[in-house]
Design a protein around this motif. Sequence first.
Motif, short mmCIF file in Angstrom:
data_model
loop_
_atom_site.label_atom_id
_atom_site.label_comp_id
_atom_site.label_asym_id
_atom_site.label_seq_id
_atom_site.Cartn_x
_atom_site.Cartn_y
_atom_site.Cartn_z
N HIS A 100 0.85 -1.20 0.00
CA HIS A 100 0.00 0.00 0.00
C HIS A 100 0.88 1.24 0.00
CE1 HIS A 100 -3.93 -1.99 1.47
NE2 HIS A 100 -3.13 -2.90 0.97
N VAL A 101 1.39 1.57 -1.16
CA VAL A 101 2.34 2.69 -1.23
C VAL A 101 1.64 4.03 -1.00
CG1 VAL A 101 4.10 1.55 -2.61
CG2 VAL A 101 2.17 2.65 -3.76
N ALA A 102 0.34 4.05 -1.20
CA ALA A 102 -0.39 5.31 -0.93
C ALA A 102 -1.70 5.01 -0.23
CB ALA A 102 -0.67 6.04 -2.24
N HIS A 103 -1.83 5.50 0.98
CA HIS A 103 -3.15 5.54 1.60
C HIS A 103 -3.73 6.92 1.33
CE1 HIS A 103 -3.40 1.92 4.55
NE2 HIS A 103 -3.25 1.57 3.30
N ILE A 148 8.50 -14.05 -6.49
CA ILE A 148 7.89 -13.17 -5.49
C ILE A 148 7.09 -12.10 -6.22
CG2 ILE A 148 8.35 -11.47 -3.67
CD1 ILE A 148 10.81 -13.07 -2.91
N GLU A 149 5.87 -11.86 -5.74
CA GLU A 149 5.02 -10.87 -6.39
C GLU A 149 4.82 -9.66 -5.49
OE1 GLU A 149 1.39 -13.10 -7.07
OE2 GLU A 149 2.79 -14.78 -7.12
N VAL A 150 4.85 -8.52 -6.11
CA VAL A 150 4.56 -7.28 -5.39
C VAL A 150 3.52 -6.50 -6.19
CG1 VAL A 150 5.47 -5.08 -4.54
CG2 VAL A 150 6.87 -7.16 -4.38
N ASP A 151 2.40 -6.19 -5.55
CA ASP A 151 1.37 -5.37 -6.19
C ASP A 151 1.40 -3.98 -5.57
OD1 ASP A 151 -0.78 -4.33 -7.53
OD2 ASP A 151 -2.29 -5.52 -6.47
N PHE A 152 1.69 -2.98 -6.38
CA PHE A 152 1.62 -1.60 -5.89
C PHE A 152 0.16 -1.19 -5.88
CE2 PHE A 152 5.89 -1.96 -7.73
CZ PHE A 152 6.63 -1.60 -6.62
N PHE A 153 -0.31 -0.93 -4.67
CA PHE A 153 -1.75 -0.77 -4.46
C PHE A 153 -1.97 0.48 -3.62
CE2 PHE A 153 -5.86 -2.58 -2.72
CZ PHE A 153 -6.45 -2.87 -3.93
N GLY A 154 -3.21 0.82 -3.42
CA GLY A 154 -3.51 1.99 -2.62
C GLY A 154 -4.87 1.88 -1.99
N GLY A 155 -5.55 3.01 -1.93
CA GLY A 155 -5.24 4.29 -2.54
C GLY A 155 -4.82 4.21 -4.00
#
Lengths: 456, 47
Positions: A100-103, A148-155
């Motif tokens: 959660h790079v942006a809330h 390895i998976e990374v999902d840039f999510f938010g927000g």
Amino acid sequence: MIHRYQKNGLNFVLDVNSGAVHVLDDISYAVSGLIDENMADTCPQQIVDELSQYPAEEVREAYDELLELKKAGQLFAEDDYIDVSKYIPVGAPVKALCLHVAHDCNLRCKYCFASTGDFGQGRKIMPPEIAQKAIDFVIARSGKRHNIEVDFFGGEPLMAWDTVVQTVDYARSLEEKFNKKFRFTITTNGLLLDEDKRAYINENMDNVVLSLDGRPSVNDEFRKTVSGTGSYDVIVPKFKALVDARDPQKDYYARGTFTSHNLDFADDVVHIADAGFDRLSVEPVTADPGCGYDLTEADLPKIEAEYDRLTEIMLERRKAGKPFSFFHFMVDLDQGPCVVKRLRGCGAGYEYVAVTPDGDIYPCHQFVGKDEFKQGSVLDQSFDMEIATKFAGMNIYTRPKCQKCWAKFYCSGGCSAANYNMNHDMNDSYDLGCEMERKRLECAIYLKAAEKICAD
Amino acid sequence: MKHVSTLTSATLKQTAAHGGCGECQTSCQSACKTSCTVANQKCEHAK
């Protein structure tokens, strides 16, 4: 256990425990409704008598074919080959992050399960240093897992662009040293997409999820900017430019949400397809009961009819040479996931976790903000194994409703967060979600059969 | 067979022997984020 259903003149029998799927003619389908796992070696006269509208010899012949399937382990198969205890993961190797790079968000979507972006925790951007600690965490916790998976999510993750770029650079810099392969996804509303971000995403993200609900009126009713205007006209050209420039080998989804306000959502799917997108996902809203746009049991007949309508539209499009895929109608009958994955499902809480801008760890994005589910922090690399073990121990055999459900190996027990939100019990399946899932699977399997028949 | 056409045979059972490597994509990372379908995911070894 078998599941029988008919759709558009085709008769289906699914053998739940073996995964076999059969298409039957009318006689054998009628016979299949009169048999169970205790099939006699010859067709009982009672069945012949009961199906007197068909020639007796044909009924016996159909019975024999079904018996042959049973003997081959493709009808009424037992699930005794599944050793559940062997498949419960030990040590909870974490292999996927929802970062959660942006809330914070630059839209104010009315149906947002994240309280318009901040998950009820205040508007924040994740500093690159915390994202890097999250990468350290997943590498340290991933054990022997290579991917390895990374999902840039938010927000809205594009609001934290520096963090996104620095995180990708940092993770890539560690791949060789730790023998890991990172695969990145970004889920965006598109408002901040510009030429540079578009090029970066197409270069570095294995998957990109583009949020778009469909027709302008539908999209703009819920997906409004901070100033209250609709977002459709701004985002669609940006999404189109991204997809047009994207390597077709890489994934993307134009992903929408439908609510009780657009139960004719097949029109939204078609609209997105006509706008130039061919990988689509339009999903039922996650909403509080009584909010005014939530889905209820009363909506189910209309929703099911709409899935049927969408199925026919997709077949027509395919025949016309303009096919598109629909996420929930995709089912891989031959090379799909193994039974172990099908038992366990999404892996939330033990192999998949969400990390907030402050570095807090939760079982998944939908649990963020629920204090009782906070699992630890990437700041001190803590991880509550008690919670992880609880999640790892849940599967289709621990969920009572799943045990009698034919769809259990396709949906893997559904969503723990949905169960918790609706029933306050992660093992108590959310009934409406299950009904929709079963309908979608029937459509998906029908599409597979129709494709095969067309190909033959 | 005359009356029955098998779309897919007993593939699930065959996967029990070699499954569970955990290298495949996490289902909720693909597109959904709010619902669950696992059977539309790919096996990493089938790619």
